[in-house]
Design a protein around this motif. Structure first.
Motif, PDB file in Angstrom:
ATOM      1  N   LEU A   8       0.867  -1.172   0.000  1.00  0.00           N
ATOM      2  CA  LEU A   8       0.000   0.000   0.000  1.00  0.00           C
ATOM      3  C   LEU A   8       0.902   1.219   0.000  1.00  0.00           C
ATOM      4  O   LEU A   8       1.660   1.420   0.947  1.00  0.00           O
ATOM      5  N   TYR A  44     -10.515  -1.836   1.151  1.00  0.00           N
ATOM      6  CA  TYR A  44      -9.723  -3.057   0.998  1.00  0.00           C
ATOM      7  C   TYR A  44      -9.791  -3.874   2.286  1.00  0.00           C
ATOM      8  O   TYR A  44      -9.610  -3.338   3.377  1.00  0.00           O
ATOM      9  N   HIS A  45     -10.035  -5.164   2.137  1.00  0.00           N
ATOM     10  CA  HIS A  45     -10.124  -6.069   3.279  1.00  0.00           C
ATOM     11  C   HIS A  45      -8.986  -7.091   3.198  1.00  0.00           C
ATOM     12  O   HIS A  45      -8.772  -7.706   2.148  1.00  0.00           O
ATOM     13  N   LEU A  71      -5.943   5.289   4.553  1.00  0.00           N
ATOM     14  CA  LEU A  71      -5.663   4.019   5.218  1.00  0.00           C
ATOM     15  C   LEU A  71      -6.838   3.559   6.072  1.00  0.00           C
ATOM     16  O   LEU A  71      -6.946   2.375   6.391  1.00  0.00           O
ATOM     17  N   CYS A  74      -8.687   0.676   4.729  1.00  0.00           N
ATOM     18  CA  CYS A  74      -7.993  -0.612   4.672  1.00  0.00           C
ATOM     19  C   CYS A  74      -8.243  -1.361   5.975  1.00  0.00           C
ATOM     20  O   CYS A  74      -7.774  -0.942   7.039  1.00  0.00           O
ATOM     21  N   GLN A 106      -6.056  -0.160  12.580  1.00  0.00           N
ATOM     22  CA  GLN A 106      -6.841  -0.781  11.510  1.00  0.00           C
ATOM     23  C   GLN A 106      -6.759  -2.308  11.561  1.00  0.00           C
ATOM     24  O   GLN A 106      -7.111  -2.993  10.599  1.00  0.00           O
TER      25      GLN A 106
END
Length: 253
Positions: A8, A44-45, A71, A74, A106
């Motif tokens: 990323l 995004y996972h 971010l 994510c 996260q």
């Protein structure tokens, strides 16, 4: 090496991406990229078996606020992560700690961290040509150590420099401007991650939206986007003493 790593990266001028990929390619056989610099970002996972390297440039010793917002899209899912803060030779201060904290929030498990050098995005003589061959060799060795830690199943987080609360930095007052050679082609407007350049009037810059990332300056095919001359001169005077010292990547495992 492990099989795959996802990188990323928020890399407006390209230096962060180059440094991050150097490290990632020494960790895994396959590298998948997700460019957080793009204007449109999806959610995004990740899952616990995934490995992620998150990299961002350092602005005034901090991460760009714009990057922290992206971010948040994510979802770590327990994935193992490498945190990277990429700076232009002045200092990274609280940025690496901030990146580690953000990833942990996260639900990523940070197992390695790195403060990496790349050419300064405004004062190009500082860290010029970085990352270079010496950096590549160092990051190759560090990447191999990260891969060994991942293979061994170790998830102990590294201790990194920085302080809470993070330092305060309000950014530069000046923004890049269009020079007389501007053709109004609109490339800068399409490339601006903050959408601070109106597509209808690309010679303008919305100072309230601009994050001073210098992407428009680096992307312009006519070198027609520039900071005000007095600002560039001031930064050059401030940063020139740092040219006497070669700073090295700082790596934490």
């Amino acid at each position: 090496m492990i099989q795959q790593i996802t990188v990323l990266h928020f890399s407006p001028t390209g230096g962060t991406r180059r440094a991050a990929l150097l490290l990632a390619k020494s960790i895994a056989e396959q590298v998948r990229e997700i460019d957080l610099t793009q204007q449109q970002i999806s959610v995004y996972h990740f899952e616990a078996d995934d490995v992620v390297l998150a990299a961002a440039p350092v602005y005034g010793g901090r991460l760009p606020v714009f990057l922290t917002e992206r971010l948040h899209a994510c979802c770590g899912g327990g994935a193992r992560a490498v945190a990277a803060a990429v700076y232009g030779g002045r200092a990274y201060e609280d940025a690496l700690l901030e990146m580690s904290d953000l990833l942990a929030a996260q639900n990523f498990r940070v197992i390695a961290s790195a403060a990496l050098l790349a050419e300064h995005s405004i004062f190009h003589p500082l860290a010029a040509g970085r990352p270079d061959a010496q950096d590549a060799a160092q990051l190759a060795a560090f990447g191999a150590r990260i891969a060994d830690k991942l293979t061994a199943g170790e998830v102990t987080p590294p201790s990194v420099p920085g302080a809470h609360p993070y330092k305060s930095w309000g950014g530069m007052a000046a923004v890049p401007l269009a020079a007389g050679t501007c053709t109004a082609c609109g490339l800068c407007a399409r490339q601006c991650p903050a959408q601070a350049i109106p597509s209808e009037t690309p010679r303008e810059t919305d100072a309230a939206r601009c994050i001073r990332c210098m992407r428009c300056v680096s992307q312009c095919p006519h070198q027609a986007r520039v900071l005000p001359a007095e600002v560039s001169a001031m930064l050059g005077k401030k940063l020139s003493p740092l040219l006497e010292e070669r700073k090295e990547n700082e790596l934490y495992l």
